[in-house]
Design an enzyme around this catalytic site. Structure first.
Site, mmCIF file in Angstrom:
data_model
loop_
_atom_site.group_PDB
_atom_site.id
_atom_site.type_symbol
_atom_site.label_atom_id
_atom_site.label_comp_id
_atom_site.label_asym_id
_atom_site.label_seq_id
_atom_site.Cartn_x
_atom_site.Cartn_y
_atom_site.Cartn_z
ATOM 1 N N HIS A 18 0.843 -1.208 0.000
ATOM 2 C CA HIS A 18 0.000 0.000 0.000
ATOM 3 C C HIS A 18 0.871 1.248 0.000
ATOM 4 O O HIS A 18 1.535 1.553 0.992
ATOM 5 C CB HIS A 18 -0.898 -0.029 1.232
ATOM 6 C CG HIS A 18 -1.882 1.070 1.319
ATOM 7 N ND1 HIS A 18 -1.945 1.939 2.384
ATOM 8 C CD2 HIS A 18 -2.867 1.458 0.468
ATOM 9 C CE1 HIS A 18 -2.926 2.796 2.210
ATOM 10 N NE2 HIS A 18 -3.502 2.527 1.054
ATOM 11 N N GLU A 45 1.325 -0.235 -5.084
ATOM 12 C CA GLU A 45 0.252 0.704 -5.404
ATOM 13 C C GLU A 45 0.736 2.146 -5.503
ATOM 14 O O GLU A 45 1.258 2.692 -4.542
ATOM 15 C CB GLU A 45 -0.836 0.646 -4.323
ATOM 16 C CG GLU A 45 -2.018 1.544 -4.649
ATOM 17 C CD GLU A 45 -2.720 2.102 -3.417
ATOM 18 O OE1 GLU A 45 -3.930 2.373 -3.537
ATOM 19 O OE2 GLU A 45 -2.079 2.287 -2.370
ATOM 20 N N ASP A 47 -0.892 5.941 -6.088
ATOM 21 C CA ASP A 47 -2.059 6.803 -6.285
ATOM 22 C C ASP A 47 -1.671 7.880 -7.288
ATOM 23 O O ASP A 47 -0.556 8.406 -7.237
ATOM 24 C CB ASP A 47 -2.475 7.465 -4.971
ATOM 25 C CG ASP A 47 -3.017 6.474 -3.963
ATOM 26 O OD1 ASP A 47 -3.600 5.468 -4.379
ATOM 27 O OD2 ASP A 47 -2.858 6.723 -2.748
ATOM 28 N N HIS A 60 -0.672 10.485 -2.703
ATOM 29 C CA HIS A 60 -1.934 10.009 -2.143
ATOM 30 C C HIS A 60 -3.071 10.982 -2.428
ATOM 31 O O HIS A 60 -4.208 10.574 -2.672
ATOM 32 C CB HIS A 60 -1.790 9.804 -0.636
ATOM 33 C CG HIS A 60 -3.077 9.488 0.065
ATOM 34 N ND1 HIS A 60 -3.911 8.475 -0.350
ATOM 35 C CD2 HIS A 60 -3.673 10.040 1.149
ATOM 36 C CE1 HIS A 60 -4.962 8.425 0.444
ATOM 37 N NE2 HIS A 60 -4.845 9.371 1.359
#
Length: 344
Positions: A18, A45, A47, A60
């Protein structure tokens, strides 16, 4: 509460880093991804938000006051402002007000500095990467380690950015197509919105067999930014999940939507969400497992206060969710996720 199936429908339960290994390094930095990959993440991941000049940036949020040192740059002081994003007023500095060249003068900071002091010790050491840079980094790591590492990009605030004339979807597809690695490696595009995933479903067709879609879901009473009349709770019903299966291959609910907490902060019985999603043909990839006491269910917490790490407790909590049949999971500490999956 009903008991969920204990059998994943995925051929392999995946550990998703994450924002990299965000419990150990400032999130969304190449250093964070490096640790996640070293620690055994199957997927990492990023964003995605946009710069003023239309470059996909790995952050993020588009508000970067919490994750960079922008506040320490006097030349950018006048750009601090308040904007309404997805219906909420947010004050700070925003990526869409900066060119990539300007953003490259900033350095990343730990977002949870009071909790993750070891990670905060790295503040100021790492640049803010673009999506192109992140892909090239993952490709190099995959080649060096001779194993495939998936990428699961999240499109942030799709409707908001489209309203600014900075749509993210086609830019994301063109970026994936521009790199040899992402033309073949597993890619799963995720979003809390619905319209953009349906648009991508129509664009992908059979030309992108390595790319699939994941519908993220907030709490039951919340709604997608682009569908104010539909709640995530409605989307998590059997009928709602059937609709999601028409354009996505997986859902990403909060972990507490899979196994909620009781009034004492301990895990209650599993909901029917995993069973219902599997019945619709959808994999379930819940978010986010974190190793600090403050984020754990009460029975898994250890000594040392809210900010203390509890590795054994985190592994035990993940295994409880694995027993509920989840197919993948997001974790801030992929090493612990790897141990939970591998039985170590």
């Amino acid at each position: 509460m009903s008991t969920a199936t204990t059998t994943p429908i995925a051929s392999k339960v995946l550990v998703i880093g994450h924002r990299g290994a965000s419990a150990l390094r400032p999130e969304h930095t190449l250093a964070s991804y490096a640790v996640a990959i070293e620690d055994g993440a199957d997927v990492v991941e990023p964003d995605l938000v946009s710069t003023k000049d239309g470059v996909l940036l790995v952050r993020h949020e588009n508000e970067i006051g919490d994750t960079t040192d922008v506040a320490a740059h006097p030349e950018f002081a006048s750009r601090r402002t308040t904007k309404t994003i997805d219906g909420e007023a947010v004050t700070g500095w925003f990526t869409e007000d900066f060119t990539l060249a300007e953003l490259k003068t900033l350095r990343a900071r730990e977002r949870l500095g009071e909790v993750r002091k070891a990670s905060a010790a790295y503040d100021g050491q790492f640049a803010v990467p673009t999506f192109d840079e992140m892909i090239e980094f993952v490709a190099a790591e995959a080649s060096a380690r001779r194993r495939v590492i998936g990428i699961i990009p999240e499109i942030k605030h799709a409707t908001y950015f489209r309203g600014l004339g900075l749509p993210l979807e086609d830019k994301l597809l063109s970026t994936l197509a521009a790199h040899a690695y992402t033309r073949t490696a597993p890619v799963e595009i995720q979003s809390f919105e619905v319209g953009n995933l349906k648009y991508l479903h129509g664009r992908l067709g059979k030309d992108h067999p390595n790319v699939r879609l994941l519908q993220l879901m907030g709490s039951a009473g919340e709604h997608p930014a682009d569908l104010p009349s539909t709640t995530y709770g409605q989307m998590m019903t059997p009928a709602g999940l059937k609709d999601v299966a028409g354009y996505a291959g997986a859902i990403g609910p909060s972990m507490r939507s899979v196994i909620p907490l009781d009034e004492d902060g301990r895990l209650a019985a599993p909901t029917s969400l995993v069973r219902d999603a599997h019945a619709a043909g959808l994999e379930v990839h819940p978010y986010t497992f974190r190793p600090e006491n403050r984020f754990l269910a009460r029975e898994f917490r250890g000594e040392g206060g809210d900010a203390a790490r509890n590795d054994a407790g985190s592994i035990a909590e993940i295994r409880t969710y694995l027993a509920a049949g989840i197919d993948a999971f997001f974790t801030d500490d992929p090493a612990l996720g790897r141990k939970a999956v591998d039985g170590r």
